[in-house]
Design a protein around this motif. Structure first.
Motif, PDB file in Angstrom:
ATOM      1  N   GLY A  67       0.830  -1.221   0.000  1.00  0.00           N
ATOM      2  CA  GLY A  67       0.000   0.000   0.000  1.00  0.00           C
ATOM      3  C   GLY A  67       0.854   1.255   0.000  1.00  0.00           C
ATOM      4  O   GLY A  67       0.343   2.352  -0.106  1.00  0.00           O
ATOM      5  N   THR A 260      -4.546  -4.961  -5.115  1.00  0.00           N
ATOM      6  CA  THR A 260      -5.248  -3.680  -4.974  1.00  0.00           C
ATOM      7  C   THR A 260      -6.693  -3.880  -4.509  1.00  0.00           C
ATOM      8  O   THR A 260      -7.448  -2.922  -4.418  1.00  0.00           O
ATOM      9  N   SER A 261      -7.068  -5.127  -4.211  1.00  0.00           N
ATOM     10  CA  SER A 261      -8.470  -5.364  -3.844  1.00  0.00           C
ATOM     11  C   SER A 261      -8.737  -4.899  -2.418  1.00  0.00           C
ATOM     12  O   SER A 261      -7.850  -4.887  -1.569  1.00  0.00           O
ATOM     13  N   ARG A 265      -6.784  -5.407   1.609  1.00  0.00           N
ATOM     14  CA  ARG A 265      -6.630  -4.346   2.619  1.00  0.00           C
ATOM     15  C   ARG A 265      -7.317  -4.752   3.916  1.00  0.00           C
ATOM     16  O   ARG A 265      -6.797  -4.560   5.006  1.00  0.00           O
TER      17      ARG A 265
END
Ligand code: 3H9
Length: 708
Positions: A67, A260-261, A265
């Motif tokens: 991130g 990036t999902s 996260r």
């Protein structure tokens, strides 16, 4: 960084140094690249050993870097450089080799592990896949089925299992680095052609298509909407069907979608939230780092019903001496047998020797006199608990901690029954207590920080995720459950069915919908509580006032089912039908559907179409709103506490990060807008009115979680 030294005249020793777990940060990766180059250029070095400092090989990629803008040398070429080296590279694995740590070891030509080491590719639990070649090398090394199992579950294996599977070449009980140095000398100069895993053909898997179809079906069923396990299957399939280079390309593509999902996260947030709850604090200034826990050698349990038995097992499994007290002789005899059976089964499951029996049973409460800590687990009745606490206050030795396993009753009131209220805390276990991960440690206004520290430490020893929370009705978990349940009942009145509500919640990711859970735990449990609260009126009166209690909307549906003896699974009928009392498989019940229709007619309610979105918004946003109220009152110190409680105790899907994190993902403004919308339609439902903390956060544009 990575330290390079020459040992035994010809072995280059590379030591990974990034405490506490030698995670592969940018600095460490750079250090490894430099050290490998040095070792390969140095003519004195004939073989290389890679190890980690402080007894741990490597905990994988540095999750804190995800991130952020990734700097430093990437992992994949670094591992390739190790694998293509022309000097034997040996991984000396102590402690853990996980994720990128194991992938690094798989890039080495040989692996030597300490017998206590643990290995695994747990990326799936972080919403990722082993994308530094792990998904391509492991199947080539140990075969498709075994690799698929490890990669899709993320489970850690012992060194013994790793040896059996062929992941490591040798296991030692002695100094691993010494063993690896010796081993590396013995293979120095030998050909490395057969030691580079990326060059191995993947072992042939018979009926490949059918195998992967079945694997995918299984994973989709158990993943409940999580995308990483599905991507893991696809990556392993690539290993089984494509040449290595193309497999790596596929691994990279799949990783890009996962990385990036929102799920990744959320899962990485859960990883840190699970650890953050250990750094507890209380409004009176108690803190994890300044409060010293008391030593607990002997613990006692009072009351050997279902909860007491589970708690006894959990305590015994930590190696403590346990005194188990039950005043009813028949119950005591049954409990002894049940506890022994649970301990034996637990040992078999863990593949360990049965826990030595350090449990003393007694019918007499005096037996707890020597205990350092007592957990009361008698029937959930305040008068009975008051009596037990008065007795404990007389019987226990000075300084003994008195804990109650109540799920809702007032800790402060129980503390007031004792001479030393500062020694009283709640330890709210979840059934079955020896299995469920969550423990709410409930402090009252008078609980000392040492008492909280002691209960938190004991919880940790028992392998629980322990969360310190303040004292209020239902504490955090059950308090938030109330508006959730209430909304589910209201939706039935308005036209939904248990099937529709449950389906929406299960599609969201809960293992079971609210009505199935209610059938499992018994409808009579809530009925008893509502009766004690004066909410239940027997029979069915009609008109809007029949559905108002204490000034707010109330649904008597649950009470009406209980009046019919429909208590759920135990009676074979509840919100669903079961083939027999105690049956587990739910079926739709036509009787229930006609009952709901008749009920609506009697109440003058017109059924309307309720969709899945409304189910989720009404049930989940009402629960989340209560969470904001809890934060505002300081009952939970932070959103991580609430999220950990829901993920580890209430089946909240982990890939959605917990209710407060989910609210942040949806957007606090949207949550507030939907609550406002529903509250306007149902002004007699206060749980739909956004609480002031939520309003303030939306007005200020502030976030609850820094990760969002
Ligand atoms: C990966 O490798 C991806 C690659 O395949 C591909 C990339 C292209 N990073 O758990 P503990 C922190 S994904 C950063 O209490 P223990 C942890 O937050 C990674 N930090 O200790 C804690 O910090 P704090 C795959 C990490 O002894 C402290 O270290 N790897 C990491 O009970 C101590 O941790 C994993 O999923 C990390 N990787 O258990 C393994 N790991 O003190 C994750 C830990 O501030 N780690 N921290 O709270 C673990 O399972 C355990 O930490 C481990 C040690 C078993 C290693």
């Amino acid at each position: 960084m990575a330290q390079f030294s020459l040992v035994s005249a010809s072995v280059g020793l590379i030591t990974l140094q990034n405490p506490p777990v030698n995670a592969l940060s940018a600095v460490l990766r750079q250090g490894i690249v430099d050290a490998v180059e040095k070792a390969l250029c140095d003519p004195k070095v004939k073989s290389v050993v890679i190890c980690g400092q402080n007894g741990i090989f490597c905990g994988g990629a540095d999750i804190r870097e995800f991130g952020t803008n990734m700097r430093g040398p990437p992992l994949i070429p670094m591992i390739h450089a190790i694998e293509s080296a022309n000097k034997p590279m040996v991984a000396a694995i102590e402690g853990s080799a996980l994720g990128g740590g194991l992938e690094l070891a798989l890039g080495c030509h040989y692996r030597i592990a300490h017998s206590q080491a643990r290995l695994g590719l747990p990326e799936v639990t972080l919403g990722l896949l082993p994308a530094a070649g792990g998904s391509q090398r492991l199947p080539r090394l140990i075969g498709v089925p075994a690799a698929l199992n490890l990669i899709t579950t993320g489970r850690h294996v012992t060194a013994a299992e790793a040896l059996q599977l062929g992941i490591v070449d040798q296991v030692t009980d002695h100094n691993t680095v010494d063993a690896a140095v010796k081993f590396s000398q013995s293979v120095a100069g030998q050909s490395l052609d057969g030691r580079r895993i990326s060059t191995y053909p993947c072992p042939v898997q018979p009926n490949l298509d059918a195998f992967f179809e079945e694997a995918m079906l299984k994973v989709r069923q158990s993943a409940r909407g999580a995308i990483a396990p599905v991507a893991c299957v696809q990556a392993v399939r690539a290993a089984a069907t494509l040449p290595y280079a193309q497999g790596m390309k596929r691994e990279k593509e799949l990783m890009a979608t996962l990385f990036t999902s929102g799920q990744a996260r959320a899962l990485q947030y859960c990883f840190f939230a699970q650890r953050a709850v250990g750094r507890w604090s209380t409004p009176s200034g108690g803190r994890w780092d300044t409060s010293k826990p008391r030593p607990v050698h002997t613990a006692a349990v009072i009351g050997l019903g279902t909860m007491g038995r589970g708690i006894t097992v959990a305590l015994a499994q930590t190696g403590l001496s346990v005194v188990a007290v039950e005043t009813q002789v028949k119950q005591l005899t049954e409990a002894k047998q049940a506890v022994s059976g649970m301990l034996e089964r637990g040992a078999t499951r863990r593949g360990a020797a049965p826990t030595p029996d350090r449990i003393t049973y007694s019918e007499n409460i005096q037996a707890v006199a020597g205990a350092d800590l007592v957990i009361e687990a008698v029937f959930e009745d305040m008068a009975l608990k008051e009596k037990v606490f008065r007795q404990l206050s007389d019987v226990c030795k000075p300084g003994a901690l008195l804990c109650t396993n109540t799920s809702a009753l007032d800790i402060d009131h129980l503390a007031s029954q004792t001479r030393n209220p500062e020694l009283v805390v709640g330890m709210h276990f979840f059934a079955p207590a020896h299995v469920m991960k969550l423990l709410e440690v409930v402090y009252g206004p008078r609980s000392s920080s040492q008492a909280v520290a002691t209960a938190m430490q004991l919880g940790k020893k028992m392998g629980k995720i322990s969360v310190a929370v303040g004292n209020c009705r239902g504490f955090v978990g059950n308090r938030m459950l109330k508006p959730y349940l209430e909304q589910a009942f209201f939706l039935l009145e308005e036209g939904a069915t248990p099937e529709l509500v449950d389906r929406a919640l299960e599609d969201f990711g809960f293992p079971m919908g609210v009505f199935k859970v209610s059938d499992l735990s018994g409808l009579d449990v809530g009925w008893r509580v509502r009766k004690a609260d004066g909410m239940v009126e027997s029979g069915l009166s009609t008109g809007p006032s029949a559905r108002i209690r204490q000034g707010r909307r109330y649904s008597p549906l649950g009470d009406l089912l209980c009046e019919q003896g429909r208590f759920g699974q135990k009676t074979g009928r509840g919100w669903y039908l079961y083939d027999k009392p105690g049956g587990r498989v739910s079926k739709s019940d036509p009787w229930l559907h006609s009952f709901l229709e008749e009920y609506r007619v009697q109440q003058g309610l017109v059924a309307r179409r309720v969709d899945q979105q409304e189910v989720l918004e009404r049930c989940l946003f009402a629960l989340i709103n209560e969470g904001f109220q809890i934060l505002e009152e300081g009952i939970a110190a932070g959103p991580e506490d609430i999220d950990a409680i829901y993920v580890f105790g209430y089946g909240w899907p982990r890939h959605r990060g917990g209710p407060m994190f989910y609210a942040g993902m949806v957007g606090l403004a949207k949550v507030m807008e939907r609550l406002d919308h529903y509250h306007q339609a149902h002004p007699d439902e206060p749980s739909l009115q956004p609480c002031s903390l939520l309003r303030r956060l939306v007005a200020s544009g502030k976030k609850l979680h820094s990760q969002l």
